[in-house]
Design a protein around this motif. Structure first.
Motif, PDB file in Angstrom:
ATOM      1  N   LEU A   1       0.706   3.951  -2.883  1.00 51.45           N
ATOM      2  CA  LEU A   1       0.326   5.331  -2.563  1.00 51.45           C
ATOM      3  C   LEU A   1       1.452   6.288  -2.955  1.00 51.45           C
ATOM      4  O   LEU A   1       1.202   7.395  -3.427  1.00 51.45           O
ATOM      5  CB  LEU A   1      -0.010   5.471  -1.075  1.00 51.45           C
ATOM      6  CG  LEU A   1      -1.323   4.822  -0.641  1.00 51.45           C
ATOM      7  CD1 LEU A   1      -1.485   4.886   0.871  1.00 51.45           C
ATOM      8  CD2 LEU A   1      -2.518   5.481  -1.304  1.00 51.45           C
TER       9      LEU A   1
ATOM     10  N   LEU B   1      -9.843   5.599  -5.595  1.00 52.66           N
ATOM     11  CA  LEU B   1      -8.921   5.762  -4.473  1.00 52.66           C
ATOM     12  C   LEU B   1      -9.656   5.474  -3.161  1.00 52.66           C
ATOM     13  O   LEU B   1      -9.141   4.813  -2.259  1.00 52.66           O
ATOM     14  CB  LEU B   1      -8.371   7.195  -4.470  1.00 52.66           C
ATOM     15  CG  LEU B   1      -7.221   7.452  -3.519  1.00 52.66           C
ATOM     16  CD1 LEU B   1      -5.947   6.813  -4.036  1.00 52.66           C
ATOM     17  CD2 LEU B   1      -6.979   8.952  -3.343  1.00 52.66           C
TER      18      LEU B   1
ATOM     19  N   PHE C   1      -8.370   2.266  -1.269  1.00 52.65           N
ATOM     20  CA  PHE C   1      -7.335   2.675  -0.335  1.00 52.65           C
ATOM     21  C   PHE C   1      -7.885   3.329   0.931  1.00 52.65           C
ATOM     22  O   PHE C   1      -7.134   3.691   1.802  1.00 52.65           O
ATOM     23  CB  PHE C   1      -6.347   3.624  -1.020  1.00 52.65           C
ATOM     24  CG  PHE C   1      -5.525   2.943  -2.071  1.00 52.65           C
ATOM     25  CD1 PHE C   1      -4.369   2.260  -1.739  1.00 52.65           C
ATOM     26  CD2 PHE C   1      -5.924   2.958  -3.393  1.00 52.65           C
ATOM     27  CE1 PHE C   1      -3.615   1.617  -2.711  1.00 52.65           C
ATOM     28  CE2 PHE C   1      -5.181   2.317  -4.370  1.00 52.65           C
ATOM     29  CZ  PHE C   1      -4.021   1.647  -4.020  1.00 52.65           C
TER      30      PHE C   1
ATOM     31  N   ASP D   1      -9.557  -0.054   4.766  1.00 52.63           N
ATOM     32  CA  ASP D   1      -8.668  -0.105   5.939  1.00 52.63           C
ATOM     33  C   ASP D   1      -9.179  -1.134   6.941  1.00 52.63           C
ATOM     34  O   ASP D   1     -10.245  -0.954   7.526  1.00 52.63           O
ATOM     35  CB  ASP D   1      -8.615   1.293   6.583  1.00 52.63           C
ATOM     36  CG  ASP D   1      -7.898   1.276   7.920  1.00 52.63           C
ATOM     37  OD1 ASP D   1      -7.143   0.325   8.173  1.00 52.63           O
ATOM     38  OD2 ASP D   1      -8.108   2.215   8.709  1.00 52.63           O
TER      39      ASP D   1
ATOM     40  N   SER E   1      -2.227   9.429   2.537  1.00 50.05           N
ATOM     41  CA  SER E   1      -3.625   9.733   2.234  1.00 50.05           C
ATOM     42  C   SER E   1      -3.917  11.210   2.432  1.00 50.05           C
ATOM     43  O   SER E   1      -4.630  11.817   1.635  1.00 50.05           O
ATOM     44  CB  SER E   1      -4.550   8.898   3.124  1.00 50.05           C
ATOM     45  OG  SER E   1      -4.254   7.533   2.956  1.00 50.05           O
TER      46      SER E   1
ATOM     47  N   GLY F   1      -5.070  -1.337  -6.473  1.00 48.97           N
ATOM     48  CA  GLY F   1      -5.965  -1.444  -5.315  1.00 48.97           C
ATOM     49  C   GLY F   1      -6.331  -2.876  -5.027  1.00 48.97           C
ATOM     50  O   GLY F   1      -6.374  -3.301  -3.867  1.00 48.97           O
TER      51      GLY F   1
ATOM     52  N   VAL G   1      -3.480  -4.673  -3.157  1.00 46.04           N
ATOM     53  CA  VAL G   1      -3.362  -4.296  -1.743  1.00 46.04           C
ATOM     54  C   VAL G   1      -4.502  -4.881  -0.911  1.00 46.04           C
ATOM     55  O   VAL G   1      -4.284  -5.484   0.139  1.00 46.04           O
ATOM     56  CB  VAL G   1      -3.341  -2.756  -1.601  1.00 46.04           C
ATOM     57  CG1 VAL G   1      -3.436  -2.363  -0.144  1.00 46.04           C
ATOM     58  CG2 VAL G   1      -2.081  -2.187  -2.215  1.00 46.04           C
ATOM     59  N   THR G   2      -5.736  -4.718  -1.391  1.00 42.73           N
ATOM     60  CA  THR G   2      -6.872  -5.171  -0.580  1.00 42.73           C
ATOM     61  C   THR G   2      -6.891  -6.693  -0.466  1.00 42.73           C
ATOM     62  O   THR G   2      -7.279  -7.252   0.548  1.00 42.73           O
ATOM     63  CB  THR G   2      -8.207  -4.685  -1.176  1.00 42.73           C
ATOM     64  OG1 THR G   2      -8.206  -4.956  -2.570  1.00 42.73           O
ATOM     65  CG2 THR G   2      -8.397  -3.214  -0.938  1.00 42.73           C
TER      66      THR G   2
ATOM     67  N   GLN H   1       0.829  -1.208   0.000  1.00 45.02           N
ATOM     68  CA  GLN H   1       0.000   0.000   0.000  1.00 45.02           C
ATOM     69  C   GLN H   1       0.866   1.262   0.000  1.00 45.02           C
ATOM     70  O   GLN H   1       0.587   2.219  -0.724  1.00 45.02           O
ATOM     71  CB  GLN H   1      -0.928  -0.004   1.211  1.00 45.02           C
ATOM     72  CG  GLN H   1      -1.905   1.150   1.171  1.00 45.02           C
ATOM     73  CD  GLN H   1      -3.094   0.949   2.068  1.00 45.02           C
ATOM     74  OE1 GLN H   1      -3.179  -0.033   2.794  1.00 45.02           O
ATOM     75  NE2 GLN H   1      -4.028   1.886   2.035  1.00 45.02           N
TER      76      GLN H   1
ATOM     77  N   ILE I   1       1.008   5.456   5.848  1.00 40.64           N
ATOM     78  CA  ILE I   1      -0.166   5.369   4.968  1.00 40.64           C
ATOM     79  C   ILE I   1      -1.089   6.557   5.210  1.00 40.64           C
ATOM     80  O   ILE I   1      -1.597   7.179   4.273  1.00 40.64           O
ATOM     81  CB  ILE I   1      -0.901   4.028   5.189  1.00 40.64           C
ATOM     82  CG1 ILE I   1      -0.034   2.887   4.642  1.00 40.64           C
ATOM     83  CG2 ILE I   1      -2.263   4.028   4.532  1.00 40.64           C
ATOM     84  CD1 ILE I   1      -0.534   1.512   4.964  1.00 40.64           C
TER      85      ILE I   1
END
Lengths: 332, 404
Positions: free
Chosen positions: A29, A205, A209, A213, A83, A156, A159-160, A25, A79
C-alpha cells in the motif's frame, strides 16, 4: 514415514508463514501511495497524509485503552490509514483525520459476535462522502494501464495468499468479470471495452486490498463465495442500472450486514491476528498428530480451521485448542 | 455541457466544413425529446467561453535590481482550440424503426428515432439520405440495447439559406437522466486519425472529471522563454501533443477550473448571468445575482457556477468506451498558465546588484529553455534557439566567478 514427512512439511510451512501478511500489505500500500502521488499525481497533500496516519494510530490507541483490548492492532490501523489516503479526496485538511477516526472507531463500536461489521476504510471513506462537505473519490485516478494492473494483481495476490483470503478476491473477480463480459456481449461492444474495465486500478485495488480483509468477511469459504457474489451483484446494479459512481465501495458497505447471515449459515472459526501477527489458523498448523490419511486442505486457506477441528475431533485432541479456534479467548 | 442533479443541457458545436447537404448528426439521447427541449444556440457563446477559459500566458517584467519596484502583470490572449466532435452520418416499420418525433428547428431537420435493431436503423438512415459510414450498426447497437433514442439531424437547406449564415449554429438539448456521459464512440466511425474534443462543463458544486479514464491537469505555472509569446499557439499545440504522447493518449486533460464569478488573470471577461442561462445554467436565480469581475481577488461570495474545461484527444483504440463523468466537490481553481519574465533593460555597470542580476539572468534563460524542451519534447538545441541562446555555448563551471 509419509506421515512424518507430511508433518515436517507442515512445520516448514508454518515457519515460512510467520511473516504477518499485514506487513506485506503495508509495504504494497505504501508503494501504491508513492506511485499514486508521483506517477499519477494524486490530489492529496502531504499534510493530509501525515494527519491521516497520526489520527489513525492515535484513534486506535485511544479506542484500545477505552475498551481494554490489548494494544496490538497498530498494523491494521496503518492499513486503514493507507486505504483512506488512497481513496478519499478532500478540499480541506481536516476531512482525512475525521474519516480515518470514524473508520477506526467503527471497528470498536459496530460489532457482532466478536467481529467488527464494516471494513474500516470502506466505512470511513463513505461516511465522509455522505456527511462531510468537499469530499470526493476519484475512481479514474489510476487510469486503466495494463502494466500497472498486472503489477497490482501481482502484489495483491501475494498479500491475499499470505492472509489466506485469496479465495474471496478471485471469486469476486470471477463473478464481476463474468457480469461485465455478459454485459459487453449483450451490448455488442468490442472486447477492448472489457479489457479496459478490468484494467481499472480502482477495481483491482478493491478486489485485492479491500474486500479481502479477513476480519470483515465470512469465516467459511462458502460464506465468502456467497458474499463475493452479493457484493458483485449490488455493485453491478449500482453502476449499470442506476448509473451511480463508486459502485464497488457502496456495495461492500451495503452488503456488510449479510456477513452475519453467512456466518450463521456456514459457521467456521473466526480469523484472528495473534500477538506475533499470525493468524491463529497458521499457528495451529505444526501441531504433531498422527495418521494424516485424511489430509486437510492446507493450501487453500478458507475453512482450514474447520477442517482441522473435524480432524482433531476424530483424534480426541480438540479440547485444548477448540476455544482458540472458536475465537473465545477474548482477543480481537 | 451543463449538469445539475440528474438534469443535463448539452450544447453541441461542430466544426463541420463540408457541403451542408451531406451533414448528418446522430446523438444517442436517453428519452424522446419534446420540441421545447431542443434549441438553437449562439456560436458567440462558445467563443466567449473558449476565450474565458483558454490556456494563457502571463508576462512579468523584471524589476530594476537597483530599485524596489512594483510588479506589473498583463494577461494575454491565448490559443484557441477548435471544439466539437464531428459526426457525419444519413422509414419504415419493417426495419424496426419508429419515428418518435419530428421537428424543424432553425436550419436543422430533426427526427427522434427509436429502433429495435441496429441493422434496421443503419438501413433506415441510408434510405433516408443520411450519410453514415459503413459499420455504423455495430456502434449504434450498445445505445439501442440500453433503450436509448436517437437524435438525428440534417440540414434543411432552405432554412439554412434563410439564416444567411455560412456556418452551422450549435444545437442544444435538455434532458433528465442519471447517466452523466458523452457518447464519443459514434464520432469515431468516420474519423481519420485521432480527434480532439474540448468539453466545457458547467456545474454548481465542483469540477468535473471522468470516472472511467484518468483526468489530469496539464503542467502549469512554468517559466518559459519570452519568445514563446510570438507563437503561443504552436507552443501550446506542441506541448499538448507531447503530453498526450507521454500519457499514451489514454488521459483526459483539465485545462481550466474556475468559479464563474471571476478570473485571475483573465483571458477574457467572465460570462454574464444571461450568457450562462443561454448555455443552459438553469439553477441561477436572481437571488444569487452574478456580477462577474476581472479582479485578481475573489468577489464577495462565489457564484454557484464552476466551469471545467476538459481537452481530450482520442482514437478508437485508446478510448474504447464513452466518457463517463462525475461532478466532484473540488472547488480548487486551476488554469493552464505559462509565465514569461521580461528581463530588465539596464546595464550591468549600473550598480553591483545589476551585475549579479545579469549573471543570474543567463542561468534563468537556460532553465527556461530546459522547461520549454521538457514541456514540448523539443530537443534542447531547438529550445535554446527559441530562448535566444546559442546552443554551442556551454555554461561555465559552477565555480566560475566564485571569488569575484
Amino acid at each position: 514415514m509419509q506421515t512424518d514427512l507430511w508433518s515436517r512439511t507442515l512445520l516448514l510451512r508454518g515457519r515460512a508463514q510467520r511473516i504477518d501478511p499485514r506487513l506485506a500489505q503495508i509495504l504494497f500500500l505504501g508503494m501504491l501511495l508513492a506511485a499514486g502521488a508521483y506517477l499519477r499525481d494524486f490530489a492529496i497533500h502531504p499534510l493530509q497524509i501525515a494527519l491521516t496516519f497520526a489520527c489513525g494510530l492515535a484513534c486506535q490507541r485511544f479506542c484500545e485503552a477505552l475498551t481494554g483490548r490489548p494494544g496490538r492492532s497498530l498494523r491494521s490501523a496503518l492499513i486503514t490509514s493507507f486505504s483512506v489516503t488512497l481513496l478519499l479526496r478532500a478540499a480541506t485538511w481536516w476531512i482525512h483525520p475525521l474519516a480515518v477516526s470514524a473508520a477506526i472507531a467503527s471497528k470498536f463500536v459496530v460489532r457482532w459476535r466478536g467481529k467488527h461489521l464494516f471494513n474500516p476504510a470502506n466505512f470511513g471513506v463513505l461516511a465522509a462522502l455522505m456527511l462531510l462537505p468537499g469530499t470526493w473519490i476519484s475512481a479514474g485516478q489510476w487510469g486503466a494501464d495494463v502494466a500497472f494492473a498486472g503489477w497490482m494483481v501481482g502484489m495483491g495476490s501475494i498479500v491475499t495468499r499470505q492472509a489466506r483470503r485469496a479465495d474471496i478476491s478471485w471469486t469476486f473477480l470471477a463473478f464481476y468479470v463474468g457480469a461485465l463480459a455478459l454485459r459487453v456481449m449483450w451490448l455488442g461492444q468490442r472486447w477492448a471495452v472489457l479489457l479496459h474495465q478490468l484494467s481499472s486500478g480502482a477495481l483491482l485495488l478493491f478486489a485485492f486490498f479491500m474486500i479481502s480483509d479477513p476480519m470483515t468477511i465470512p469465516n467459511a469459504r462458502r460464506g465468502r463465495a456467497a458474499h463475493a457474489a452479493l457484493v458483485c451483484a449490488i455493485a453491478f446494479i449500482w453502476q449499470f442500472c442506476f448509473y451511480r459512481t463508486n459502485g464497488l465501495l457502496w456495495a461492500l458497505l451495503i452488503a456488510a450486514p449479510a456477513v452475519v447471515l453467512w456466518d450463521a449459515i456456514w459457521p467456521a472459526p473466526k480469523f484472528e491476528w495473534n500477538s506475533k501477527g499470525e493468524s491463529d489458523e497458521t499457528t495451529l498448523v505444526p501441531l504433531p498428530f498422527n495418521g494424516g490419511a485424511d489430509r486437510p486442505g492446507w493450501a487453500d486457506g478458507g475453512a482450514v480451521g474447520a477442517r482441522l477441528l473435524r480432524l482433531l475431533r476424530r483424534q480426541k485432541r480438540y479440547l485444548p485448542v477448540q476455544p482458540r479456534l472458536a475465537g473465545r479467548d477474548g482477543t480481537a | 455541457m451543463v449538469r445539475h442533479e440528474d438534469k443535463t443541457v448539452l450544447s453541441l458545436m461542430n466544426d463541420y466544413r463540408g457541403e451542408p447537404s451531406e451533414f448528418a448528426l446522430v446523438v444517442p439521447v436517453p428519452e424522446v425529446l419534446h420540441r421545447e427541449q431542443i434549441h438553437i444556440g449562439d456560436r458567440e457563446l462558445f467563443r466567449r467561453i473558449d476565450a474565458y477559459s483558454s490556456p494563457r500566458l502571463v508576462e512579468y517584467y523584471d524589476p530594476n535590481p537597483c530599485q524596489i519596484m512594483m510588479r506589473e502583470m498583463t494577461p494575454m490572449d491565448a490559443a484557441r482550440l477548435a471544439a466539437g466532435s464531428k459526426l457525419r452520418s444519413a422509414q419504415t416499420e419493417s426495419l424496426g424503426v419508429t419515428i418518435e418525433a419530428q421537428y424543424t428547428v432553425g436550419e436543422y431537420d430533426i427526427v427522434i428515432l427509436s429502433a429495435t435493431q441496429s441493422d434496421g436503423l443503419e438501413e433506415w438512415l441510408h434510405i433516408n439520405g443520411y450519410h453514415i459510414p459503413p459499420g455504423a450498426s455495430r456502434a449504434l447497437k450498445p445505445y439501442l440495447r440500453q433503450n436509448m433514442k436517437f437524435f438525428v439531424a440534417k440540414i434543411n437547406l432552405k432554412e439554412h439559406a434563410a439564416t444567411g449564415l455560412s456556418y452551422l449554429r450549435p444545437l442544444q438539448f435538455a434532458f433528465s437522466s442519471p447517466k452523466f456521459m458523452l457518447p464519443i464512440r459514434l464520432g469515431m466511425l468516420n474519423a481519420q486519425g485521432p480527434q480532439d474534443l474540448v468539453i466545457y462543463a458547467l456545474t454548481e458544486n465542483g469540477r468535473v472529471e471522468t470516472t472511467n479514464y484518468r483526468t489530469r491537469q496539464l503542467p502549469t505555472g512554468v517559466d518559459l522563454p519570452s519568445s514563446v509569446k510570438d507563437d503561443f499557439q504552436s507552443f501550446y499545440k506542441d506541448m499538448f501533443d507531447h503530453q498526450v504522447r507521454l500519457n499514451g493518449m489514454t488521459t483526459v486533460f483539465t485545462e481550466y477550473v474556475w468559479n464563474m464569478a471571476w478570473c485571475d488573470p483573465c483571458a477574457a471577461q467572465p460570462l454574464s448571468q444571461e450568457e450562462l442561462r443561454k448555455l443552459g445554467v438553469f439553477w441561477l436565480s436572481d437571488v444569487n445575482r452574478l456580477v462577474p469581475q476581472m479582479f485578481p481577488l475573489p468577489p464577495q461570495g462565489m457564484a454557484p457556477v464552476i466551469l471545467t474545461r476538459l481537452h481530450v484527444r482520442y482514437s478508437a483504440d485508446t478510448f474504447p468506451e464513452d466518457l463517463v463523468f462525475q461532478e466532484t466537490q473540488d472547488t480548487e481553481h486551476y488554469q493552464a498558465r505559462y509565465v514569461l519574465h521580461r528581463p530588465w533593460q539596464g546595464s550591468p555597470n549600473e550598480c553591483p546588484a545589476a551585475k549579479t542580476y545579469f549573471e543570474e539572468l543567463e542561468q534563468r534563460r537556460r532553465k527556461e529553455a530546459e522547461n520549454l524542451a521538457d514541456l514540448t519534447g523539443w530537443n534542447m538545441e531547438k529550445a535554446l534557439r527559441k530562448a535566444g541562446l546559442n546552443p554551442s555555448e556551454k555554461p561555465g563551471p559552477w565555480w566560475h566567478g566564485l571569488w569575484d
